[in-house]
Scaffold this motif. Structure first.
Motif, PDB file in Angstrom:
ATOM      1  N   GLU A  22       6.515  -7.574  54.482  1.00 23.42           N
ATOM      2  CA  GLU A  22       5.684  -7.245  55.635  1.00 23.42           C
ATOM      3  C   GLU A  22       6.223  -7.876  56.911  1.00 23.42           C
ATOM      4  N   GLN A  23       6.820  -9.044  56.804  1.00 28.45           N
ATOM      5  CA  GLN A  23       7.413  -9.679  57.973  1.00 28.45           C
ATOM      6  C   GLN A  23       8.588  -8.868  58.504  1.00 28.45           C
ATOM      7  N   GLN A  24       9.275  -8.189  57.623  1.00 28.86           N
ATOM      8  CA  GLN A  24      10.442  -7.397  58.015  1.00 28.86           C
ATOM      9  C   GLN A  24      10.077  -5.943  58.259  1.00 28.86           C
ATOM     10  N   ALA A  25       8.794  -5.682  58.462  1.00 33.03           N
ATOM     11  CA  ALA A  25       8.283  -4.332  58.725  1.00 33.03           C
ATOM     12  C   ALA A  25       8.571  -3.401  57.562  1.00 33.03           C
ATOM     13  N   ALA A  26       8.504  -3.925  56.355  1.00 33.22           N
ATOM     14  CA  ALA A  26       8.728  -3.085  55.179  1.00 33.22           C
ATOM     15  C   ALA A  26       7.538  -3.191  54.242  1.00 33.22           C
ATOM     16  N   GLY A  27       6.355  -3.354  54.805  1.00 30.49           N
ATOM     17  CA  GLY A  27       5.161  -3.517  53.996  1.00 30.49           C
ATOM     18  C   GLY A  27       4.619  -2.196  53.498  1.00 30.49           C
ATOM     19  N   PRO A  28       3.412  -2.200  52.977  1.00 25.12           N
ATOM     20  CA  PRO A  28       2.818  -0.992  52.408  1.00 25.12           C
ATOM     21  C   PRO A  28       2.678   0.142  53.423  1.00 25.12           C
ATOM     22  N   SER A  29       2.402  -0.193  54.673  1.00 23.34           N
ATOM     23  CA  SER A  29       2.261   0.867  55.671  1.00 23.34           C
ATOM     24  C   SER A  29       3.590   1.577  55.899  1.00 23.34           C
ATOM     25  N   ARG A  30       4.677   0.838  55.834  1.00 24.41           N
ATOM     26  CA  ARG A  30       5.993   1.457  56.011  1.00 24.41           C
ATOM     27  C   ARG A  30       6.305   2.383  54.832  1.00 24.41           C
ATOM     28  N   ASN A  31       5.905   1.984  53.625  1.00 20.72           N
ATOM     29  CA  ASN A  31       6.121   2.842  52.462  1.00 20.72           C
ATOM     30  C   ASN A  31       5.356   4.146  52.618  1.00 20.72           C
ATOM     31  N   ALA A  32       4.136   4.078  53.146  1.00 17.65           N
ATOM     32  CA  ALA A  32       3.341   5.282  53.368  1.00 17.65           C
ATOM     33  C   ALA A  32       4.010   6.168  54.413  1.00 17.65           C
ATOM     34  N   ASP A  33       4.540   5.550  55.469  1.00 16.95           N
ATOM     35  CA  ASP A  33       5.243   6.321  56.499  1.00 16.95           C
ATOM     36  C   ASP A  33       6.485   6.989  55.920  1.00 16.95           C
ATOM     37  N   ARG A  34       7.162   6.277  55.047  1.00 12.73           N
ATOM     38  CA  ARG A  34       8.368   6.811  54.424  1.00 12.73           C
ATOM     39  C   ARG A  34       8.027   8.024  53.552  1.00 12.73           C
ATOM     40  N   GLN A  35       6.912   7.946  52.813  1.00 20.48           N
ATOM     41  CA  GLN A  35       6.489   9.071  51.979  1.00 20.48           C
ATOM     42  C   GLN A  35       6.110  10.264  52.847  1.00 20.48           C
ATOM     43  N   THR A  36       5.422  10.006  53.945  1.00 20.73           N
ATOM     44  CA  THR A  36       5.043  11.081  54.846  1.00 20.73           C
ATOM     45  C   THR A  36       6.289  11.745  55.425  1.00 20.73           C
ATOM     46  N   ALA A  37       7.254  10.956  55.813  1.00 22.27           N
ATOM     47  CA  ALA A  37       8.494  11.504  56.358  1.00 22.27           C
ATOM     48  C   ALA A  37       9.222  12.317  55.297  1.00 22.27           C
ATOM     49  N   GLU A  38       9.229  11.858  54.074  1.00 26.73           N
ATOM     50  CA  GLU A  38       9.887  12.587  52.983  1.00 26.73           C
ATOM     51  C   GLU A  38       9.192  13.923  52.734  1.00 26.73           C
ATOM     52  N   GLU A  39       7.860  13.927  52.799  1.00 20.79           N
ATOM     53  CA  GLU A  39       7.115  15.171  52.605  1.00 20.79           C
ATOM     54  C   GLU A  39       7.437  16.166  53.719  1.00 20.79           C
ATOM     55  N   LYS A  40       7.510  15.685  54.935  1.00 20.73           N
ATOM     56  CA  LYS A  40       7.846  16.568  56.059  1.00 20.73           C
ATOM     57  C   LYS A  40       9.247  17.137  55.904  1.00 20.73           C
ATOM     58  N   LYS A  41      10.163  16.308  55.455  1.00 21.98           N
ATOM     59  CA  LYS A  41      11.543  16.749  55.262  1.00 21.98           C
ATOM     60  C   LYS A  41      11.612  17.822  54.178  1.00 21.98           C
ATOM     61  N   GLN A  42      10.895  17.606  53.074  1.00 25.63           N
ATOM     62  CA  GLN A  42      10.894  18.592  52.002  1.00 25.63           C
ATOM     63  C   GLN A  42      10.301  19.914  52.466  1.00 25.63           C
ATOM     64  N   GLU A  43       9.248  19.849  53.265  1.00 22.60           N
ATOM     65  CA  GLU A  43       8.630  21.067  53.798  1.00 22.60           C
ATOM     66  C   GLU A  43       9.607  21.804  54.713  1.00 22.60           C
ATOM     67  N   LEU A  44      10.314  21.071  55.546  1.00 23.92           N
ATOM     68  CA  LEU A  44      11.286  21.675  56.440  1.00 23.92           C
ATOM     69  C   LEU A  44      12.420  22.342  55.666  1.00 23.92           C
ATOM     70  N   VAL A  45      12.912  21.667  54.637  1.00 24.08           N
ATOM     71  CA  VAL A  45      13.986  22.226  53.805  1.00 24.08           C
ATOM     72  C   VAL A  45      13.507  23.500  53.111  1.00 24.08           C
ATOM     73  N   ARG A  46      12.265  23.474  52.619  1.00 21.93           N
ATOM     74  CA  ARG A  46      11.712  24.649  51.950  1.00 21.93           C
ATOM     75  C   ARG A  46      11.634  25.837  52.918  1.00 21.93           C
ATOM     76  N   LYS A  47      11.164  25.585  54.137  1.00 23.34           N
ATOM     77  CA  LYS A  47      11.070  26.657  55.131  1.00 23.34           C
ATOM     78  C   LYS A  47      12.451  27.202  55.482  1.00 23.34           C
ATOM     79  N   MET A  48      13.420  26.302  55.619  1.00 19.15           N
ATOM     80  CA  MET A  48      14.777  26.740  55.964  1.00 19.15           C
ATOM     81  C   MET A  48      15.361  27.604  54.848  1.00 19.15           C
ATOM     82  N   ARG A  49      15.121  27.206  53.597  1.00 17.45           N
ATOM     83  CA  ARG A  49      15.618  27.995  52.466  1.00 17.45           C
ATOM     84  C   ARG A  49      14.962  29.374  52.435  1.00 17.45           C
TER      85      ARG A  49
END
Length: 71
Positions: A22-49
């Motif tokens: 958490e001190q290095q900004a890698a706490g639970p909130s960052r993991n949630a942001d990372r999952q959200t970003a991954e979901e957006k990326k997958q959606e974008l890839v699906r639309k492009m395909r």
């Protein structure tokens, strides 16, 4: 004479102990942001395909329509 205001120890409550992650900004909130970003990326890839398949299918259809006319 006024009281000294230099001694503010203990004023403002206690801080939560932060983990190293958490001190290095890698706490639970960052993991949630990372999952959200991954979901957006997958959606974008699906639309492009889908768009690529649709454009490939439409170009194949137009090529098929043009081919008999040339024969």
């Amino acid at each position: 004479m006024a009281k000294s205001r230099n001694n503010l120890l203990g004023v403002g409550g206690q801080r939560k102990k932060l983990s190293r992650a958490e001190q290095q900004a890698a706490g639970p909130s960052r993991n949630a942001d990372r999952q959200t970003a991954e979901e957006k990326k997958q959606e974008l890839v699906r639309k492009m395909r889908e768009r690529a398949q649709a454009s490939a299918a439409s170009s194949d259809d137009s090529a098929d329509q043009d081919a008999p006319a040339q024969s």
